[in-house]
Design a protein around this motif. Structure first.
Motif, PDB file in Angstrom:
ATOM      1  N   LEU A 127     -21.811  -3.307  -1.917  1.00  0.00           N
ATOM      2  CA  LEU A 127     -21.814  -4.694  -2.919  1.00  0.00           C
ATOM      3  C   LEU A 127     -21.317  -5.693  -2.297  1.00  0.00           C
ATOM      4  CD1 LEU A 127     -18.686  -4.863  -4.311  1.00  0.00           C
ATOM      5  CD2 LEU A 127     -19.529  -2.865  -5.581  1.00  0.00           C
ATOM      6  N   PRO A 128     -21.674  -6.912  -2.806  1.00  0.00           N
ATOM      7  CA  PRO A 128     -21.117  -8.102  -2.567  1.00  0.00           C
ATOM      8  C   PRO A 128     -19.644  -8.359  -2.663  1.00  0.00           C
ATOM      9  CG  PRO A 128     -23.354  -8.486  -3.754  1.00  0.00           C
ATOM     10  CD  PRO A 128     -22.701  -7.248  -4.097  1.00  0.00           C
ATOM     11  N   LEU A 129     -19.044  -9.079  -1.905  1.00  0.00           N
ATOM     12  CA  LEU A 129     -17.567  -9.032  -2.008  1.00  0.00           C
ATOM     13  C   LEU A 129     -16.949 -10.473  -1.470  1.00  0.00           C
ATOM     14  CD1 LEU A 129     -15.095  -7.142  -3.092  1.00  0.00           C
ATOM     15  CD2 LEU A 129     -14.844  -6.370  -0.695  1.00  0.00           C
ATOM     16  N   ASP A 130     -16.215 -11.102  -2.338  1.00  0.00           N
ATOM     17  CA  ASP A 130     -15.487 -12.205  -1.667  1.00  0.00           C
ATOM     18  C   ASP A 130     -14.345 -11.880  -1.007  1.00  0.00           C
ATOM     19  OD1 ASP A 130     -17.471 -13.949  -2.612  1.00  0.00           O
ATOM     20  OD2 ASP A 130     -16.210 -14.801  -4.256  1.00  0.00           O
ATOM     21  N   ASP A 131     -13.534 -10.975  -1.318  1.00  0.00           N
ATOM     22  CA  ASP A 131     -12.234 -10.652  -0.694  1.00  0.00           C
ATOM     23  C   ASP A 131     -11.818  -9.537  -0.963  1.00  0.00           C
ATOM     24  OD1 ASP A 131      -9.966 -11.134   0.763  1.00  0.00           O
ATOM     25  OD2 ASP A 131      -8.785 -12.451  -0.146  1.00  0.00           O
ATOM     26  N   TRP A 132     -10.804  -8.839  -0.474  1.00  0.00           N
ATOM     27  CA  TRP A 132     -10.134  -7.594  -0.707  1.00  0.00           C
ATOM     28  C   TRP A 132      -8.686  -7.324  -0.322  1.00  0.00           C
ATOM     29  CZ3 TRP A 132     -11.196  -2.198   1.491  1.00  0.00           C
ATOM     30  CH2 TRP A 132     -11.463  -2.292   2.948  1.00  0.00           C
ATOM     31  N   GLN A 133      -8.057  -6.728  -0.822  1.00  0.00           N
ATOM     32  CA  GLN A 133      -6.688  -6.225  -0.445  1.00  0.00           C
ATOM     33  C   GLN A 133      -6.470  -4.780  -0.819  1.00  0.00           C
ATOM     34  OE1 GLN A 133      -4.628  -9.255  -2.756  1.00  0.00           O
ATOM     35  NE2 GLN A 133      -3.806 -10.063  -0.832  1.00  0.00           N
ATOM     36  N   VAL A 134      -5.537  -4.175   0.269  1.00  0.00           N
ATOM     37  CA  VAL A 134      -5.091  -2.950   0.002  1.00  0.00           C
ATOM     38  C   VAL A 134      -3.584  -2.916   0.118  1.00  0.00           C
ATOM     39  CG1 VAL A 134      -5.123  -0.502   1.003  1.00  0.00           C
ATOM     40  CG2 VAL A 134      -7.130  -1.893   1.123  1.00  0.00           C
ATOM     41  N   PHE A 135      -3.046  -2.167  -0.975  1.00  0.00           N
ATOM     42  CA  PHE A 135      -1.566  -1.898  -0.882  1.00  0.00           C
ATOM     43  C   PHE A 135      -1.230  -0.168  -0.923  1.00  0.00           C
ATOM     44  CE2 PHE A 135      -2.373  -5.774  -2.916  1.00  0.00           C
ATOM     45  CZ  PHE A 135      -1.695  -6.678  -2.146  1.00  0.00           C
ATOM     46  N   TYR A 136      -0.051   0.106  -0.362  1.00  0.00           N
ATOM     47  CA  TYR A 136       0.429   1.367  -0.631  1.00  0.00           C
ATOM     48  C   TYR A 136       1.348   1.513  -1.595  1.00  0.00           C
ATOM     49  CZ  TYR A 136      -2.086   2.651   3.898  1.00  0.00           C
ATOM     50  OH  TYR A 136      -3.122   2.844   4.896  1.00  0.00           O
ATOM     51  N   PHE A 137       1.530   2.846  -2.062  1.00  0.00           N
ATOM     52  CA  PHE A 137       2.823   2.959  -3.013  1.00  0.00           C
ATOM     53  C   PHE A 137       3.685   3.809  -2.143  1.00  0.00           C
ATOM     54  CE2 PHE A 137       5.431   5.164  -6.290  1.00  0.00           C
ATOM     55  CZ  PHE A 137       5.558   3.891  -7.266  1.00  0.00           C
ATOM     56  N   ARG A 138       4.984   3.087  -1.841  1.00  0.00           N
ATOM     57  CA  ARG A 138       5.936   3.947  -0.978  1.00  0.00           C
ATOM     58  C   ARG A 138       7.217   3.490  -1.323  1.00  0.00           C
ATOM     59  NH1 ARG A 138       2.842   4.244   4.675  1.00  0.00           N
ATOM     60  NH2 ARG A 138       2.067   6.223   4.539  1.00  0.00           N
ATOM     61  N   GLY A 139       8.335   4.348  -1.712  1.00  0.00           N
ATOM     62  CA  GLY A 139       9.597   3.785  -1.889  1.00  0.00           C
ATOM     63  C   GLY A 139       9.750   3.134  -3.135  1.00  0.00           C
ATOM     64  N   ASN A 140       9.024   3.783  -4.336  1.00  0.00           N
ATOM     65  CA  ASN A 140       8.827   3.569  -5.760  1.00  0.00           C
ATOM     66  C   ASN A 140       8.474   1.986  -5.816  1.00  0.00           C
ATOM     67  OD1 ASN A 140       9.217   4.341  -8.207  1.00  0.00           O
ATOM     68  ND2 ASN A 140      11.368   3.296  -8.509  1.00  0.00           N
ATOM     69  N   ALA A 141       7.608   1.568  -4.860  1.00  0.00           N
ATOM     70  CA  ALA A 141       7.070   0.132  -4.977  1.00  0.00           C
ATOM     71  C   ALA A 141       5.761   0.014  -4.153  1.00  0.00           C
ATOM     72  CB  ALA A 141       8.210  -0.964  -4.446  1.00  0.00           C
TER      73      ALA A 141
END
Length: 230
Positions: A155-169
């Motif tokens: 699909l069309p996309l302007d921007d994206w980010q990825v985060f991991y959940f580690r160490g309770n955050a």
């Protein structure tokens, strides 16, 4: 007897005919505008429906890739390098044909961005996995014809980010808290990386779509319960 005068029969005058034709033309024009408006509305609704289905299918495939993530010795289950997310996952074929490497990236296409997915053929050896893992990174950086042949526009996309959940955050996967020593299989071929407890996907969709703006999608490993901030 009194003679009866003959009755004169009157037809439509030229003015009356022109008025009648004008009224009929007006009715036809109004009817055409109504039909044209209905067709345009239907086209817009269809475009929004297609866009909504594409978004639903893309997020569904994203979740399926993470659900099928495989932690196999001497491989990396997941890695984010700021441009692409690579996942080692079980094949969805029946019967199971082994592991595959799936990758996601955003690439500029014709002045706009597009979310893309790539997948390797089934892998049965460590050497084949390592080659596919490196090929996925090359696909996100500078794809050739062979790599492009295995990609699917999502699909069309302007921007994206990825985060991991580690160490309770929730953390940046490239930060020291979210980086594994085994993230580079070529540098540490005997290491096995550990998958995060959760993965957060942030999409920024362009205007004019069925859904626009910022969309956040959280995924958690089965049995884990990351504390997701509101």
């Amino acid at each position: 007897m009194r003679a009866t005068a003959p009755r004169t029969q009157h037809g439509f005058t030229l003015v009356e005919l022109l008025v009648a034709l004008g009224v009929m033309a007006l009715i036809a024009m109004l009817g055409w505008r109504a039909l044209d408006g209905m067709a345009r509305t239907q086209e817009v609704v269809q475009r929004h429906t297609d866009a909504a289905l594409a978004l639903q299918a893309g997020l569904g495939q994203w979740g399926a890739d993470l659900d099928a993530m495989a932690s196999v010795p001497h491989t990396v289950p997941i890695d984010w390098d700021g441009r692409a997310l690579r996942i080692t996952r079980r094949s969805s074929a029946v019967p199971d044909t082994g592991l595959v490497v799936a990758a996601w990236t955003r690439r500029g296409v014709g002045g706009s961005g597009e979310w893309l997915r790539w997948q390797s053929p089934p892998l049965t050896t460590r050497g084949a996995w390592q080659q596919a893992w490196q090929q996925a990174a090359a696909w996100a950086q500078n794809p050739g014809d062979a790599e492009r042949g295995a990609e699917v526009p999502v699909l069309p996309l302007d921007d994206w980010q990825v985060f991991y959940f580690r160490g309770n955050a929730w953390t940046n996967p490239q930060s020291s808290a979210g980086t594994d020593a085994g993230a580079d299989a070529s540098a540490a071929p005997n290491a096995s990386a550990t998958a995060p407890e959760g993965v957060r996907l942030v999409l920024v969709l362009p205007p004019g779509q069925a859904a626009t703006g910022r969309i956040v999608r959280d995924w958690a490993q089965q049995g884990s319960n990351p504390n997701k901030p509101s």
